[in-house]
Scaffold this motif. Sequence first.
Motif, PDB file in Angstrom:
ATOM      1  N   LEU A 124      58.531  29.294  44.860  1.00 55.24           N
ATOM      2  CA  LEU A 124      56.711  30.026  45.176  1.00 55.24           C
ATOM      3  C   LEU A 124      55.905  28.164  44.978  1.00 55.24           C
ATOM      4  O   LEU A 124      54.486  28.171  45.252  1.00 55.24           O
ATOM      5  N   LYS A 125      56.142  27.367  45.751  1.00 58.57           N
ATOM      6  CA  LYS A 125      56.031  26.848  46.341  1.00 58.57           C
ATOM      7  C   LYS A 125      55.225  26.626  47.596  1.00 58.57           C
ATOM      8  O   LYS A 125      54.578  26.450  48.199  1.00 58.57           O
ATOM      9  N   ALA A 126      55.909  27.480  47.955  1.00 60.70           N
ATOM     10  CA  ALA A 126      55.496  28.053  49.975  1.00 60.70           C
ATOM     11  C   ALA A 126      54.714  29.253  49.654  1.00 60.70           C
ATOM     12  O   ALA A 126      54.543  29.692  50.774  1.00 60.70           O
ATOM     13  N   PHE A 127      53.990  29.954  48.379  1.00 64.65           N
ATOM     14  CA  PHE A 127      53.368  30.389  48.861  1.00 64.65           C
ATOM     15  C   PHE A 127      52.500  30.678  48.960  1.00 64.65           C
ATOM     16  O   PHE A 127      51.654  29.959  48.622  1.00 64.65           O
ATOM     17  N   GLN A 128      51.975  31.979  50.096  1.00 62.36           N
ATOM     18  CA  GLN A 128      50.299  31.704  49.543  1.00 62.36           C
ATOM     19  C   GLN A 128      49.918  32.960  49.905  1.00 62.36           C
ATOM     20  O   GLN A 128      50.362  34.331  49.881  1.00 62.36           O
ATOM     21  N   VAL A 129      48.647  33.016  49.599  1.00 62.83           N
ATOM     22  CA  VAL A 129      48.027  34.302  48.625  1.00 62.83           C
ATOM     23  C   VAL A 129      48.011  34.671  49.948  1.00 62.83           C
ATOM     24  O   VAL A 129      46.713  34.073  51.820  1.00 62.83           O
ATOM     25  N   PRO A 130      47.621  35.934  51.321  1.00 62.33           N
ATOM     26  CA  PRO A 130      47.218  36.420  51.905  1.00 62.33           C
ATOM     27  C   PRO A 130      46.282  37.023  52.500  1.00 62.33           C
ATOM     28  O   PRO A 130      45.396  37.316  51.360  1.00 62.33           O
ATOM     29  N   ASN A 131      45.777  36.930  53.393  1.00 61.08           N
ATOM     30  CA  ASN A 131      44.396  37.375  53.613  1.00 61.08           C
ATOM     31  C   ASN A 131      43.883  38.865  53.415  1.00 61.08           C
ATOM     32  O   ASN A 131      44.874  39.711  53.954  1.00 61.08           O
ATOM     33  N   HIS A 132      43.142  38.971  52.939  1.00 62.34           N
ATOM     34  CA  HIS A 132      42.409  40.425  52.734  1.00 62.34           C
ATOM     35  C   HIS A 132      42.669  41.239  53.914  1.00 62.34           C
ATOM     36  O   HIS A 132      41.215  40.393  54.393  1.00 62.34           O
ATOM     37  N   SER A 133      42.265  42.299  53.370  1.00 64.99           N
ATOM     38  CA  SER A 133      41.477  43.222  54.614  1.00 64.99           C
ATOM     39  C   SER A 133      40.697  43.886  54.361  1.00 64.99           C
ATOM     40  O   SER A 133      40.784  45.460  55.020  1.00 64.99           O
ATOM     41  N   ALA A 134      40.107  43.796  52.804  1.00 66.59           N
ATOM     42  CA  ALA A 134      40.026  44.917  52.527  1.00 66.59           C
ATOM     43  C   ALA A 134      38.783  45.757  52.287  1.00 66.59           C
ATOM     44  O   ALA A 134      38.112  44.296  53.193  1.00 66.59           O
ATOM     45  N   GLU A 135      38.009  46.425  53.273  1.00 68.55           N
ATOM     46  CA  GLU A 135      36.095  46.444  52.863  1.00 68.55           C
ATOM     47  C   GLU A 135      35.642  47.670  51.714  1.00 68.55           C
ATOM     48  O   GLU A 135      37.020  48.229  50.784  1.00 68.55           O
ATOM     49  N   CYS A 136      34.603  47.449  51.501  1.00 70.54           N
ATOM     50  CA  CYS A 136      33.664  48.240  50.538  1.00 70.54           C
ATOM     51  C   CYS A 136      34.060  49.607  50.415  1.00 70.54           C
ATOM     52  O   CYS A 136      33.417  50.000  52.126  1.00 70.54           O
ATOM     53  N   PRO A 137      33.987  50.267  49.811  1.00 68.43           N
ATOM     54  CA  PRO A 137      33.987  51.769  49.906  1.00 68.43           C
ATOM     55  C   PRO A 137      32.690  52.504  50.278  1.00 68.43           C
ATOM     56  O   PRO A 137      31.876  52.305  49.777  1.00 68.43           O
ATOM     57  N   LYS A 138      33.174  52.859  51.048  1.00 69.04           N
ATOM     58  CA  LYS A 138      31.918  53.766  51.620  1.00 69.04           C
ATOM     59  C   LYS A 138      32.101  55.184  51.842  1.00 69.04           C
ATOM     60  O   LYS A 138      32.005  55.664  52.642  1.00 69.04           O
ATOM     61  N   HIS A 149      24.193  64.856  56.645  1.00 71.24           N
ATOM     62  CA  HIS A 149      25.151  63.553  56.415  1.00 71.24           C
ATOM     63  C   HIS A 149      24.673  62.244  55.660  1.00 71.24           C
ATOM     64  O   HIS A 149      23.479  61.327  55.880  1.00 71.24           O
ATOM     65  N   VAL A 150      25.246  62.292  54.405  1.00 64.96           N
ATOM     66  CA  VAL A 150      24.974  60.924  53.588  1.00 64.96           C
ATOM     67  C   VAL A 150      26.147  60.298  53.063  1.00 64.96           C
ATOM     68  O   VAL A 150      26.738  60.641  53.495  1.00 64.96           O
ATOM     69  N   VAL A 151      26.043  58.812  53.308  1.00 66.49           N
ATOM     70  CA  VAL A 151      26.964  57.493  53.112  1.00 66.49           C
ATOM     71  C   VAL A 151      26.278  56.744  52.304  1.00 66.49           C
ATOM     72  O   VAL A 151      25.061  55.768  51.941  1.00 66.49           O
ATOM     73  N   MET A 152      27.240  56.729  51.363  1.00 64.74           N
ATOM     74  CA  MET A 152      27.323  55.780  49.787  1.00 64.74           C
ATOM     75  C   MET A 152      27.442  54.435  50.569  1.00 64.74           C
ATOM     76  O   MET A 152      28.743  53.996  50.035  1.00 64.74           O
ATOM     77  N   ASP A 153      26.443  53.977  50.359  1.00 66.12           N
ATOM     78  CA  ASP A 153      27.068  52.247  50.898  1.00 66.12           C
ATOM     79  C   ASP A 153      26.250  50.993  50.096  1.00 66.12           C
ATOM     80  O   ASP A 153      25.693  50.270  50.351  1.00 66.12           O
ATOM     81  N   ALA A 154      25.337  51.395  49.527  1.00 69.62           N
ATOM     82  CA  ALA A 154      24.859  50.508  48.607  1.00 69.62           C
ATOM     83  C   ALA A 154      25.107  50.087  47.569  1.00 69.62           C
ATOM     84  O   ALA A 154      24.562  48.949  47.683  1.00 69.62           O
ATOM     85  N   GLN A 155      26.078  49.724  46.935  1.00 69.07           N
ATOM     86  CA  GLN A 155      26.760  49.263  46.376  1.00 69.07           C
ATOM     87  C   GLN A 155      27.433  48.637  46.830  1.00 69.07           C
ATOM     88  O   GLN A 155      27.458  46.704  46.973  1.00 69.07           O
ATOM     89  N   CYS A 156      27.792  48.435  48.276  1.00 68.67           N
ATOM     90  CA  CYS A 156      28.150  47.110  49.539  1.00 68.67           C
ATOM     91  C   CYS A 156      26.627  46.832  49.554  1.00 68.67           C
ATOM     92  O   CYS A 156      27.621  45.302  48.978  1.00 68.67           O
ATOM     93  N   LYS A 157      25.731  46.604  50.131  1.00 66.00           N
ATOM     94  CA  LYS A 157      24.910  45.765  50.079  1.00 66.00           C
ATOM     95  C   LYS A 157      24.375  45.289  48.628  1.00 66.00           C
ATOM     96  O   LYS A 157      24.131  43.780  48.545  1.00 66.00           O
ATOM     97  N   GLU A 160      27.349  42.124  48.283  1.00 63.72           N
ATOM     98  CA  GLU A 160      26.675  41.440  48.933  1.00 63.72           C
ATOM     99  C   GLU A 160      26.221  40.589  48.632  1.00 63.72           C
ATOM    100  O   GLU A 160      25.374  39.294  49.111  1.00 63.72           O
ATOM    101  N   ASP A 161      24.551  40.995  48.200  1.00 65.00           N
ATOM    102  CA  ASP A 161      23.768  39.936  47.879  1.00 65.00           C
ATOM    103  C   ASP A 161      23.800  39.353  46.575  1.00 65.00           C
ATOM    104  O   ASP A 161      23.278  38.259  46.964  1.00 65.00           O
ATOM    105  N   VAL A 162      24.432  39.509  45.555  1.00 67.54           N
ATOM    106  CA  VAL A 162      25.119  38.686  44.019  1.00 67.54           C
ATOM    107  C   VAL A 162      26.273  38.043  44.662  1.00 67.54           C
ATOM    108  O   VAL A 162      26.719  37.932  43.428  1.00 67.54           O
ATOM    109  N   ARG A 163      26.903  37.903  45.851  1.00 68.76           N
ATOM    110  CA  ARG A 163      28.613  37.587  46.104  1.00 68.76           C
ATOM    111  C   ARG A 163      28.154  36.330  45.113  1.00 68.76           C
ATOM    112  O   ARG A 163      29.411  35.655  43.971  1.00 68.76           O
ATOM    113  N   PRO A 164      27.558  35.419  46.007  1.00 68.38           N
ATOM    114  CA  PRO A 164      28.021  34.261  45.065  1.00 68.38           C
ATOM    115  C   PRO A 164      27.464  33.655  43.313  1.00 68.38           C
ATOM    116  O   PRO A 164      28.366  33.287  42.315  1.00 68.38           O
TER     117      PRO A 164
END
Length: 185
Positions: A124-138, A149-157, A160-164
């Motif tokens: 576990l000494k050399a363990f590093q958390v891998p970079n993630h490439s996930a994105e919000c599902p839309k 054509h409906v794109v549901m991306d309001a939850q992602c916005k 992202e606004d309340v991330r901090p």
Amino acid sequence: MADTINKAWQKAAMDPMYQGVPYSYSDPVTAADVAAWQASNPASYPTVQDLLSKAVNPATGSVPVTAPGTGTVTPPVTNPGTNPTTINVTVDLGPNPGVPTPGLEATPTGSQILAPLLNMMPGLKAFQVPNHSAECPKPQFDLPVINTHVVMDAQCKLFEDVRPQLFSGAFLAWVIAALFIVLSA
């Protein structure tokens, strides 16, 4: 009183050294027997005060009571002119077996004490958390009825606004959980 007499008589009759009248289970002492004896011997009938005081022999005024199998021990007679602190007592433990004095090992250092804990999981000494490439599902879909054509991306916005604030709240929750674990140990 009859119950006490019967229990004492039964216990005495079970002793292998008992040479008195054997106890009869078919003819125990009854309350009528005790009442008749009390009427004929009113001065000898025991009272509560007798139960709470030391046993005495009316003829001599005292009865030494000892536990079964024990006797009185007389202390050794010493010369009254001898001071007990000046008596020389020697203890002979036998011949010297020649066992050397034990040796003590060296006191370990702090790093030697912590080494088993720090080297417990070397993988576990050399363990590093891998970079993630996930994105919000839309999720998206078409509504052919209204040709839209409906794109549901309001939850992602919104996230992202309340991330901090979410980061701060989650960080605080993990710190409190860690404190509870450490302080409860």
